[in-house]
Design a protein around this motif. Sequence first.
Motif, PDB file in Angstrom:
ATOM      1  N   LEU A  27       0.824  -1.205   0.000  1.00 53.56           N
ATOM      2  CA  LEU A  27       0.000   0.000   0.000  1.00 53.56           C
ATOM      3  C   LEU A  27       0.861   1.258   0.000  1.00 53.56           C
ATOM      4  O   LEU A  27       0.540   2.240  -0.685  1.00 53.56           O
ATOM      5  N   LEU A  28       1.966   1.226   0.737  1.00 51.99           N
ATOM      6  CA  LEU A  28       2.877   2.371   0.745  1.00 51.99           C
ATOM      7  C   LEU A  28       3.461   2.615  -0.646  1.00 51.99           C
ATOM      8  O   LEU A  28       3.523   3.755  -1.132  1.00 51.99           O
ATOM      9  N   GLY A  29       3.880   1.538  -1.306  1.00 56.73           N
ATOM     10  CA  GLY A  29       4.400   1.677  -2.663  1.00 56.73           C
ATOM     11  C   GLY A  29       3.344   2.147  -3.641  1.00 56.73           C
ATOM     12  O   GLY A  29       3.622   2.961  -4.530  1.00 56.73           O
ATOM     13  N   SER A  30       2.091   1.667  -3.487  1.00 51.66           N
ATOM     14  CA  SER A  30       1.015   2.093  -4.382  1.00 51.66           C
ATOM     15  C   SER A  30       0.686   3.566  -4.193  1.00 51.66           C
ATOM     16  O   SER A  30       0.391   4.270  -5.164  1.00 51.66           O
ATOM     17  N   VAL A  31       0.719   4.036  -2.940  1.00 50.42           N
ATOM     18  CA  VAL A  31       0.474   5.459  -2.693  1.00 50.42           C
ATOM     19  C   VAL A  31       1.564   6.296  -3.356  1.00 50.42           C
ATOM     20  O   VAL A  31       1.290   7.337  -3.976  1.00 50.42           O
ATOM     21  N   ILE A  73      12.493  12.361  -8.392  1.00 50.36           N
ATOM     22  CA  ILE A  73      11.210  11.684  -8.635  1.00 50.36           C
ATOM     23  C   ILE A  73      11.440  10.314  -9.273  1.00 50.36           C
ATOM     24  O   ILE A  73      10.765   9.334  -8.958  1.00 50.36           O
ATOM     25  N   GLY A  74      12.422  10.232 -10.182  1.00 51.21           N
ATOM     26  CA  GLY A  74      12.721   8.953 -10.810  1.00 51.21           C
ATOM     27  C   GLY A  74      13.183   7.914  -9.798  1.00 51.21           C
ATOM     28  O   GLY A  74      12.740   6.760  -9.819  1.00 51.21           O
ATOM     29  N   PHE A  75      14.066   8.305  -8.877  1.00 51.61           N
ATOM     30  CA  PHE A  75      14.523   7.366  -7.846  1.00 51.61           C
ATOM     31  C   PHE A  75      13.378   6.980  -6.914  1.00 51.61           C
ATOM     32  O   PHE A  75      13.268   5.815  -6.491  1.00 51.61           O
ATOM     33  N   ALA A  76      12.517   7.942  -6.577  1.00 54.88           N
ATOM     34  CA  ALA A  76      11.366   7.635  -5.731  1.00 54.88           C
ATOM     35  C   ALA A  76      10.417   6.665  -6.430  1.00 54.88           C
ATOM     36  O   ALA A  76       9.869   5.747  -5.811  1.00 54.88           O
ATOM     37  N   ALA A  77      10.215   6.874  -7.746  1.00 58.00           N
ATOM     38  CA  ALA A  77       9.348   5.965  -8.499  1.00 58.00           C
ATOM     39  C   ALA A  77       9.938   4.561  -8.557  1.00 58.00           C
ATOM     40  O   ALA A  77       9.210   3.563  -8.469  1.00 58.00           O
ATOM     41  N   LEU A  78      11.254   4.474  -8.695  1.00 57.06           N
ATOM     42  CA  LEU A  78      11.905   3.165  -8.706  1.00 57.06           C
ATOM     43  C   LEU A  78      11.672   2.431  -7.399  1.00 57.06           C
ATOM     44  O   LEU A  78      11.313   1.243  -7.383  1.00 57.06           O
ATOM     45  N   LEU A  83       8.725  -1.725  -4.418  1.00 52.73           N
ATOM     46  CA  LEU A  83       8.017  -2.118  -3.196  1.00 52.73           C
ATOM     47  C   LEU A  83       6.609  -2.605  -3.506  1.00 52.73           C
ATOM     48  O   LEU A  83       6.157  -3.627  -2.972  1.00 52.73           O
ATOM     49  N   GLN A  84       5.896  -1.903  -4.385  1.00 50.38           N
ATOM     50  CA  GLN A  84       4.530  -2.289  -4.729  1.00 50.38           C
ATOM     51  C   GLN A  84       4.482  -3.660  -5.400  1.00 50.38           C
ATOM     52  O   GLN A  84       3.721  -4.539  -4.991  1.00 50.38           O
ATOM     53  N   VAL A  85       5.291  -3.842  -6.421  1.00 47.29           N
ATOM     54  CA  VAL A  85       5.245  -5.101  -7.184  1.00 47.29           C
ATOM     55  C   VAL A  85       5.696  -6.278  -6.320  1.00 47.29           C
ATOM     56  O   VAL A  85       5.070  -7.346  -6.326  1.00 47.29           O
ATOM     57  N   TYR A  86       6.769  -6.092  -5.561  1.00 45.89           N
ATOM     58  CA  TYR A  86       7.284  -7.205  -4.745  1.00 45.89           C
ATOM     59  C   TYR A  86       6.269  -7.619  -3.687  1.00 45.89           C
ATOM     60  O   TYR A  86       5.973  -8.809  -3.525  1.00 45.89           O
ATOM     61  N   CYS A  87       5.726  -6.646  -2.952  1.00 47.31           N
ATOM     62  CA  CYS A  87       4.832  -6.975  -1.848  1.00 47.31           C
ATOM     63  C   CYS A  87       3.534  -7.614  -2.343  1.00 47.31           C
ATOM     64  O   CYS A  87       3.092  -8.641  -1.806  1.00 47.31           O
ATOM     65  N   PHE A  88       2.925  -7.050  -3.363  1.00 44.25           N
ATOM     66  CA  PHE A  88       1.656  -7.606  -3.838  1.00 44.25           C
ATOM     67  C   PHE A  88       1.860  -8.941  -4.559  1.00 44.25           C
ATOM     68  O   PHE A  88       0.987  -9.818  -4.487  1.00 44.25           O
ATOM     69  N   ASN A  89       2.969  -9.111  -5.260  1.00 44.69           N
ATOM     70  CA  ASN A  89       3.241 -10.417  -5.859  1.00 44.69           C
ATOM     71  C   ASN A  89       3.498 -11.472  -4.796  1.00 44.69           C
ATOM     72  O   ASN A  89       3.109 -12.647  -4.955  1.00 44.69           O
TER      73      ASN A  89
END
Length: 285
Positions: A27-31, A73-78, A83-89
Amino acid sequence: EAPPAPVPMRRIAALNRPELPALLGGLLGSVGMGMLMPVFSIIFGSLVGVFYLSSVDDIEAGARKWSAVFAAIGFAALAACTLQVYCFNLMGQRLARRVRGLMMRALLRQEVGWFDREENASGVLTSKLSADALAVKGQFGDTMGLLVQNLVTLVAGYVIAGIYSWRMMLVVSGALPVLAAASYVQVCLIVAYAHAESGTFARANQTAAEAFAAARTVAAFGMEGPLGTLYEGKLAEPTRASRKAANAGGLAFGFSQFVLFGIYALAFWYMGIEVTRVDCSEIAA
């Protein structure tokens, strides 16, 4: 035989309770990913304003500043996307494993006569064991991440639009139900055809599974050719279903894109009216 009972989403979500820390991280990564485009739009507007400065030194300093901000912003997006993809997968994979275990136990508890039915053949059941678990994984894996990300983007976009131009926000909001209806039709068509296609492929896989299980018998009687022809015949129906699904999905997606770009055209048209109104007021003043 009793009809299948609907399974509430909270029961499926309860199976993912051990992965609560992964849910919070996802959720943190998705936000973070959801805030990316709204923040990018604000910063891009500020960057464009830099090139209208009078001094060359001011332009150069502003370009350096906002270039550094874009890199940040690019580093933050990375970090947020990882985090989003790893946690939800991780959540999805573990949920799929639990669902497969529950399905296997439920199948083994059935009566022997239940397996004699054509719709409950071994190939069909193994296909469902794989496909149904993946469908559940998709609901609580990638889909949840994208849902939270798009929801954050929507809320942040509305806040920014309300701050900068509330009239533009209302104009675009009036066209959103049309876009939502087009997207809903697209999703319904894709889901309906995918369900039909899955069932026909399961029946074709049953033929292949029986042929592989009796490979020695097939070779002894020289049945390789007829079984291959039979399998190709079983694949004809899912092939037609796939063609219909592709056509329907393409038309639905094309219509939704037509509506989306129509909203873009409406927004730019109204923006021109707003700019003209500001110029006229300044001239009158």
